[in-house]
Design a protein around this motif. Structure first.
Motif, short mmCIF file in Angstrom:
data_model
loop_
_atom_site.label_atom_id
_atom_site.label_comp_id
_atom_site.label_asym_id
_atom_site.label_seq_id
_atom_site.Cartn_x
_atom_site.Cartn_y
_atom_site.Cartn_z
N LEU A 61 0.81 -1.21 0.00
CA LEU A 61 0.00 0.00 0.00
C LEU A 61 0.85 1.27 0.00
O LEU A 61 0.50 2.25 -0.66
N ARG A 62 1.96 1.25 0.72
CA ARG A 62 2.85 2.43 0.73
C ARG A 62 3.38 2.71 -0.66
O ARG A 62 3.50 3.87 -1.07
N ALA A 63 3.69 1.63 -1.41
CA ALA A 63 4.17 1.81 -2.78
C ALA A 63 3.10 2.46 -3.65
O ALA A 63 3.41 3.18 -4.59
N LEU A 64 1.84 2.21 -3.32
CA LEU A 64 0.72 2.80 -4.06
C LEU A 64 0.31 4.16 -3.51
O LEU A 64 -0.58 4.82 -4.05
N GLY A 65 0.94 4.58 -2.40
CA GLY A 65 0.61 5.86 -1.80
C GLY A 65 -0.69 5.85 -1.01
O GLY A 65 -1.32 6.89 -0.84
N ILE A 66 -1.07 4.68 -0.52
CA ILE A 66 -2.33 4.53 0.22
C ILE A 66 -2.00 4.18 1.67
O ILE A 66 -1.39 3.14 1.93
N PRO A 67 -2.41 5.01 2.62
CA PRO A 67 -2.18 4.67 4.03
C PRO A 67 -2.94 3.39 4.41
O PRO A 67 -4.07 3.16 3.97
N LEU A 68 -2.30 2.56 5.20
CA LEU A 68 -2.91 1.31 5.64
C LEU A 68 -4.26 1.56 6.31
O LEU A 68 -5.22 0.82 6.08
N GLU A 69 -4.36 2.64 7.08
CA GLU A 69 -5.61 2.95 7.79
C GLU A 69 -6.74 3.24 6.80
O GLU A 69 -7.88 2.84 7.02
N VAL A 70 -6.43 3.95 5.73
CA VAL A 70 -7.44 4.29 4.72
C VAL A 70 -7.93 3.01 4.03
O VAL A 70 -9.14 2.81 3.85
N PHE A 71 -6.99 2.14 3.67
CA PHE A 71 -7.35 0.86 3.05
C PHE A 71 -8.22 0.04 4.00
O PHE A 71 -9.24 -0.52 3.60
N ALA A 72 -7.81 -0.02 5.27
CA ALA A 72 -8.56 -0.81 6.26
C ALA A 72 -9.98 -0.27 6.45
O ALA A 72 -10.93 -1.05 6.57
N GLN A 73 -10.13 1.04 6.45
CA GLN A 73 -11.46 1.63 6.60
C GLN A 73 -12.35 1.29 5.41
O GLN A 73 -13.52 0.95 5.58
N GLU A 74 -11.79 1.36 4.21
CA GLU A 74 -12.56 1.03 3.01
C GLU A 74 -12.91 -0.46 3.00
O GLU A 74 -14.04 -0.84 2.66
N LEU A 75 -11.97 -1.30 3.39
CA LEU A 75 -12.23 -2.73 3.46
C LEU A 75 -13.34 -3.02 4.47
O LEU A 75 -14.27 -3.79 4.19
N ASP A 76 -13.27 -2.39 5.62
CA ASP A 76 -14.30 -2.60 6.63
C ASP A 76 -15.67 -2.15 6.13
O ASP A 76 -16.67 -2.83 6.35
#
Length: 99
Positions: A61-76
């Motif tokens: 995710l860092r390579a894509l410029g996406i914070p882990l927290e943002v990804f986790a929120q969207e996944l949730d």
């Protein structure tokens, strides 16, 4: 504990992971160069053949410029929506069976 590799929630995770890459027009080849993983492994992850641990996910995710927290929120949010749809579909089946 139930295995999740082929579960509906895991498929939602995989779809979001791939979307995070493709929305930015980043190829598997580009990503593999950035994170030091083979293109084959990236393909296996996106197809659900190989799992990512949380540290690999963070690097991806860092390579894509996406914070882990943002990804986790969207996944949730997506998992919650899928659960609600499944519950509603289950309720409809129960009410039909009661008729």
């Amino acid at each position: 504990m139930q295995k999740t590799l082929n579960s509906a929630p895991h498929q939602i995770f995989l779809a979001l992971l791939k979307q995070a890459r493709t929305d930015q027009a980043i190829t598997q080849e580009m990503l593999c160069e950035w994170i030091g993983m083979s293109q084959s492994d990236i393909s296996k992850v996106e197809r659900g053949v190989r799992r990512l641990d949380v540290l690999e996910l963070r690097l991806w995710l860092r390579a894509l410029g996406i914070p882990l927290e943002v990804f986790a929120q969207e996944l949730d949010a997506r998992l919650t929506a899928a659960e609600l749809l499944a519950e509603q579909a289950g309720g409809r089946r129960k009410s039909r069976a009661a008729r």
